[in-house]
Design an enzyme around this catalytic site. Structure first.
Site, PDB file in Angstrom:
ATOM      1  N   ASN A  29     -64.019 -14.042  -8.203  1.00  0.00           N
ATOM      2  CA  ASN A  29     -62.688 -14.628  -8.001  1.00  0.00           C
ATOM      3  C   ASN A  29     -62.531 -16.053  -8.532  1.00  0.00           C
ATOM      4  O   ASN A  29     -61.419 -16.480  -8.823  1.00  0.00           O
ATOM      5  CB  ASN A  29     -62.237 -14.504  -6.539  1.00  0.00           C
ATOM      6  CG  ASN A  29     -63.173 -15.165  -5.569  1.00  0.00           C
ATOM      7  OD1 ASN A  29     -64.289 -15.535  -5.919  1.00  0.00           O
ATOM      8  ND2 ASN A  29     -62.750 -15.318  -4.329  1.00  0.00           N
ATOM      9  N   GLU A  37     -72.757 -18.734   0.190  1.00  0.00           N
ATOM     10  CA  GLU A  37     -71.361 -18.820   0.632  1.00  0.00           C
ATOM     11  C   GLU A  37     -70.811 -17.414   0.557  1.00  0.00           C
ATOM     12  O   GLU A  37     -70.571 -16.890  -0.528  1.00  0.00           O
ATOM     13  CB  GLU A  37     -70.569 -19.774  -0.272  1.00  0.00           C
ATOM     14  CG  GLU A  37     -71.006 -21.224  -0.168  1.00  0.00           C
ATOM     15  CD  GLU A  37     -70.718 -21.854   1.189  1.00  0.00           C
ATOM     16  OE1 GLU A  37     -69.933 -21.300   1.971  1.00  0.00           O
ATOM     17  OE2 GLU A  37     -71.312 -22.916   1.465  1.00  0.00           O
ATOM     18  N   CYS A  75     -61.919 -16.296  -0.688  1.00  0.00           N
ATOM     19  CA  CYS A  75     -62.773 -16.281   0.506  1.00  0.00           C
ATOM     20  C   CYS A  75     -62.041 -16.894   1.684  1.00  0.00           C
ATOM     21  O   CYS A  75     -62.196 -16.466   2.816  1.00  0.00           O
ATOM     22  CB  CYS A  75     -64.083 -17.007   0.240  1.00  0.00           C
ATOM     23  SG  CYS A  75     -63.862 -18.675  -0.362  1.00  0.00           S
TER      24      CYS A  75
HETATM   25  P1  NAP Z   1     -70.302  -9.662  -4.758  1.00  0.00           P
HETATM   26  O1  NAP Z   1     -70.035  -8.254  -5.054  1.00  0.00           O
HETATM   27  O2  NAP Z   1     -71.207 -10.003  -3.631  1.00  0.00           O
HETATM   28  O3  NAP Z   1     -70.851 -10.296  -6.130  1.00  0.00           O
HETATM   29  C1  NAP Z   1     -71.157 -11.654  -6.212  1.00  0.00           C
HETATM   30  C2  NAP Z   1     -72.124 -11.871  -7.341  1.00  0.00           C
HETATM   31  O4  NAP Z   1     -73.360 -11.227  -7.034  1.00  0.00           O
HETATM   32  C3  NAP Z   1     -71.677 -11.301  -8.677  1.00  0.00           C
HETATM   33  O5  NAP Z   1     -72.043 -12.200  -9.683  1.00  0.00           O
HETATM   34  C4  NAP Z   1     -72.492 -10.016  -8.771  1.00  0.00           C
HETATM   35  O6  NAP Z   1     -72.691  -9.596 -10.104  1.00  0.00           O
HETATM   36  C5  NAP Z   1     -73.781 -10.482  -8.165  1.00  0.00           C
HETATM   37  N1  NAP Z   1     -74.683  -9.419  -7.709  1.00  0.00           N
HETATM   38  C6  NAP Z   1     -74.411  -8.149  -7.395  1.00  0.00           C
HETATM   39  N2  NAP Z   1     -75.538  -7.514  -7.005  1.00  0.00           N
HETATM   40  C7  NAP Z   1     -76.534  -8.410  -7.072  1.00  0.00           C
HETATM   41  C8  NAP Z   1     -77.918  -8.376  -6.790  1.00  0.00           C
HETATM   42  N3  NAP Z   1     -78.529  -7.290  -6.343  1.00  0.00           N
HETATM   43  N4  NAP Z   1     -78.636  -9.493  -6.971  1.00  0.00           N
HETATM   44  C9  NAP Z   1     -78.061 -10.621  -7.412  1.00  0.00           C
HETATM   45  N5  NAP Z   1     -76.753 -10.725  -7.703  1.00  0.00           N
HETATM   46  C10 NAP Z   1     -75.991  -9.626  -7.527  1.00  0.00           C
HETATM   47  O7  NAP Z   1     -68.924 -10.450  -4.480  1.00  0.00           O
HETATM   48  P2  NAP Z   1     -67.594 -10.408  -5.319  1.00  0.00           P
HETATM   49  O8  NAP Z   1     -66.940  -9.092  -5.137  1.00  0.00           O
HETATM   50  O9  NAP Z   1     -67.833 -10.912  -6.696  1.00  0.00           O
HETATM   51  O10 NAP Z   1     -66.733 -11.531  -4.562  1.00  0.00           O
HETATM   52  C11 NAP Z   1     -66.007 -11.262  -3.412  1.00  0.00           C
HETATM   53  C12 NAP Z   1     -66.738 -11.738  -2.182  1.00  0.00           C
HETATM   54  O11 NAP Z   1     -67.105 -13.091  -2.356  1.00  0.00           O
HETATM   55  C13 NAP Z   1     -65.859 -11.723  -0.948  1.00  0.00           C
HETATM   56  O12 NAP Z   1     -66.607 -11.227   0.138  1.00  0.00           O
HETATM   57  C14 NAP Z   1     -65.506 -13.191  -0.724  1.00  0.00           C
HETATM   58  O13 NAP Z   1     -65.194 -13.511   0.596  1.00  0.00           O
HETATM   59  C15 NAP Z   1     -66.742 -13.846  -1.201  1.00  0.00           C
HETATM   60  N6  NAP Z   1     -66.498 -15.232  -1.570  1.00  0.00           N
HETATM   61  C16 NAP Z   1     -67.012 -16.213  -0.769  1.00  0.00           C
HETATM   62  C17 NAP Z   1     -66.774 -17.536  -1.072  1.00  0.00           C
HETATM   63  C18 NAP Z   1     -67.336 -18.616  -0.195  1.00  0.00           C
HETATM   64  O14 NAP Z   1     -67.457 -19.736  -0.688  1.00  0.00           O
HETATM   65  N7  NAP Z   1     -67.692 -18.355   1.043  1.00  0.00           N
HETATM   66  C19 NAP Z   1     -66.016 -17.876  -2.193  1.00  0.00           C
HETATM   67  C20 NAP Z   1     -65.504 -16.855  -2.988  1.00  0.00           C
HETATM   68  C21 NAP Z   1     -65.765 -15.530  -2.668  1.00  0.00           C
HETATM   69  P3  NAP Z   1     -71.859  -8.342 -10.700  1.00  0.00           P
HETATM   70  O15 NAP Z   1     -70.453  -8.793 -10.782  1.00  0.00           O
HETATM   71  O16 NAP Z   1     -72.511  -8.109 -12.001  1.00  0.00           O
HETATM   72  O17 NAP Z   1     -72.046  -7.206  -9.728  1.00  0.00           O
END
Ligand code: NAP
Length: 566
Positions: free
Chosen positions: A239, A334, A368
């Site tokens: 995002n 995060e 988030c």
């Molecule tokens: P995600 O599915 O957890 O992916 C985050 C990152 O992790 C991506 O770069 C993804 O790469 C990578 N990834 C996936 N599997 C992995 C593995 N086994 N090992 C290492 N990295 C891996 O999250 P998202 O869908 O991108 O983002 C949405 C989530 O992020 C929501 O839950 C939101 O609340 C959270 N978020 C939190 C914050 C905060 O600061 N607290 C800020 C923004 C978003 P790929 O894309 O290649 O799978």
């Protein structure tokens, strides 16, 4: 790389205008020579509006300027290969992966492949780690002011190239065009601020004297300072693929670390353009690298790599799995949130409604810190719902190119997940304030009233434009709901009574509580942290710099105590 005709006059929604759909849904075409594209632009210009010769000339000049500012062209030509596949960045160079495989990036609006990136191999990760280790040793010796200077330069180049990077954000993650530009500019500002804070924080150490602790005389002088950790692995989510990458890269580099970036697949191309800005700024070879590929395939190998000395991750539950596997290295996690807005009887309901609509629906709720549940006193709930509905009716729904408020969510699976939450709420008796409507990945904004604790949407993060309202009868009930959640990212309280706001804020188990405003990450120098499943550690520029360093001490042992002026 997009069709020039669409740059002169942006089309109306492809979702509503099938005649245009073909244009937007095509993958990036092969590079065309500029001339035919200008002819297309000219005919498009003439077709849509009669113009004078002078106006036509100016418009076509603007096209040429835009041409040089397009993704994958101009200064970014080197980051893409002859087959339009974006390269990965290692040892100061743009490379094709030996895997011969690519990962496609699907445009959430058109649901067609927009870009392709390299699927990097484990061997390529190993090489990047070796190079990062060697580069880090030299970098740690680079004077702090010089490190700051390079970060300032990268910030400047990033901001200069905001348009092509924003273009990628629009196409890869369907971020509304103006928000996409804001993300890039904000990231440049973040880098500059990091450079300045870094010079102050890291330029200072501490002197401790032994006689302040009982049983000691003044014969030991302890000098402590902050040293780099080594290699920082940065993994941002889809995002904010630029801003949440830069918020890790800046602190890591200013503190003397090297940085390996694994961008989210959706958002990789924006991230590669951003990395090229660091390349152009002149950072040493190997210090920064960017490995592309699916997290599910390359992620574990990277997070468990013995060369990694720190992981800064932002995303969903993946972060919980990573923290269990990562080993004994500092982690900054995060993760997700279910940010609640508690609304008391005395709240200014116009202010609340504005914040709820902005906080709940901007970027289609894919933040988030989006408002993810409203807990409102029953006595003011009807009036609140009416005000929110009136504001929601004004939200525009369509494409990111048109800067609509509500744009398609990131993927079909995400849209299906959101729909699952909506249907569950429907079955269990929630009141729909609008009709549920979906077209492809585009979901119309929806407010669900009378949501109860037995519904999934009361607890789960939809990451979409759907917001549940739970009517409460007491503050105690609201606090109980918040604290029963696995998440604890942010929350907010709306009331005119500051004493109540503070008491409620203290009682909620969340990293930050906003008083009379929707939750928000930023400004970027504010501390930002989640409790419980929402994270480990704290972000914000100063906290990130500190987290990416370790304290090292030198103790001078005197043969006999020494006293000033003694
Ligand atoms: P995600 O599915 O957890 O992916 C985050 C990152 O992790 C991506 O770069 C993804 O790469 C990578 N990834 C996936 N599997 C992995 C593995 N086994 N090992 C290492 N990295 C891996 O999250 P998202 O869908 O991108 O983002 C949405 C989530 O992020 C929501 O839950 C939101 O609340 C959270 N978020 C939190 C914050 C905060 O600061 N607290 C800020 C923004 C978003 P790929 O894309 O290649 O799978």
């Amino acid at each position: 790389m997009a069709q020039l005709s669409l740059r002169v006059v942006w089309p109306s929604s492809p979702l509503h205008n099938p005649a245009r759909r073909h244009h937007l849904s095509s993958p990036a075409p092969p590079f065309l020579s500029l001339m035919p594209r200008l002819l297309v632009a000219r005919s498009e210009l003439l077709r849509t509006s009669p113009v004078s010769v002078e106006e036509e000339k100016r418009a076509l000049e603007a096209v040429v300027v835009k041409e040089s500012a397009m993704a994958g062209s101009g200064v970014f030509t080197h980051i893409v290969d002859e087959n339009q596949v974006f390269k990965y960045y290692a040892e100061g160079e743009w490379k094709k992966s030996a895997s011969g495989k690519t990962v496609s990036i699907v445009n959430p609006t058109t649901r067609k492949t927009q870009y392709n990136v390299q699927a990097c191999t484990q061997e390529e990760v190993n090489k990047v780690m070796e190079a990062a280790k060697a580069a880090q040793r030299q970098w740690a010796r680079t004077p702090l002011w010089k490190r700051a200077e390079l970060l300032h330069k990268a910030a400047e180049i990033l901001k200069e190239n905001k348009d092509p990077i924003a273009e990628c954000l629009v196409k890869e993650i369907a971020k509304p065009a103006k928000d996409a530009v804001t993300e890039v500019v904000r990231s440049g500002d973040l880098l500059s601020y990091t450079a300045e804070e870094g010079v102050r924080i890291l330029g200072e150490g501490k002197l401790l004297l032994s006689d302040s602790f009982p049983g000691n005389e003044r014969n030991k002088y302890c000098l402590s300072s902050k040293i780099p950790l080594g290699i920082v692995l940065a993994i941002p989510p889809f995002n904010y693929p630029v801003n949440l990458a830069v918020s890790k890269i800046g602190p890591a580099l200013i503190a003397g670390n090297s940085l390996v970036l694994k961008p989210p697949t959706q958002g990789s191309v924006a991230a590669l353009h951003m990395v090229h800005c660091f390349h152009l700024a002149g950072f040493p070879k190997g210090l920064i690298s960017c490995i592309t590929g699916k997290g599910s395939e390359i992620g574990d190998f990277m997070t468990m790599h013995p060369g990694v000395n720190c992981i800064s991750f932002t995303g969903g539950d993946t972060g919980i799995a990573i923290s269990k596997k990562a080993g004994m290295i500092p982690l900054q996690m995060e993760l997700g949130g279910k940010d609640a807005c508690i609304v008391l009887e005395d709240a200014d309901l116009d202010l609340v409604a504005t914040n709820i609509v902005q906080g709940g629906y901007s970027y289609s709720g894919q933040r988030c810190t989006a408002v993810k549940v409203v807990l409102i006193m029953e006595s003011v709930a009807d009036e609140f719902v009416e005000k929110v509905n009136a504001k929601m009716a004004k939200l525009s729904v369509g494409t990111p190119e048109e800067n609509c408020d509500i744009t398609p969510v990131i993927s079909e699976s995400s849209a299906n997940f959101i729909e699952g939450l909506v249907m569950d709420a429907k079955e269990k008796g929630a009141t729909f304030c609008q009709e549920y409507k979906r077209e492809g990945n585009l979901i119309w904004p929806l407010l669900l009233d009378h949501v109860r604790a037995n519904m999934r949407i009361a607890w789960e993060e939809p990451f979409g434009p759907v917001l549940p309202v739970i009517r409460i009868r007491s503050v105690k009930e609201a606090i109980h709901h918040c604290n029963a959640s696995n998440f604890g990212l942010q929350g907010s309280v709306f009331t005119k009574d500051i004493n109540k706001a503070i008491t409620i804020g203290d009682a909620i188990e969340s990293g930050t509580i906003q008083i009379n405003s929707a939750p928000a990450r930023g400004p970027d120098h504010f501390p930002f942290q989640g409790l419980k499943d929402s994270g480990i550690g704290s972000q914000g520029i100063v906290n990130s710099i500190n987290m990416m360093t370790k304290i090292k001490s030198l103790v001078i042992n005197l043969p006999s105590p020494s006293y000033t002026m003694g």
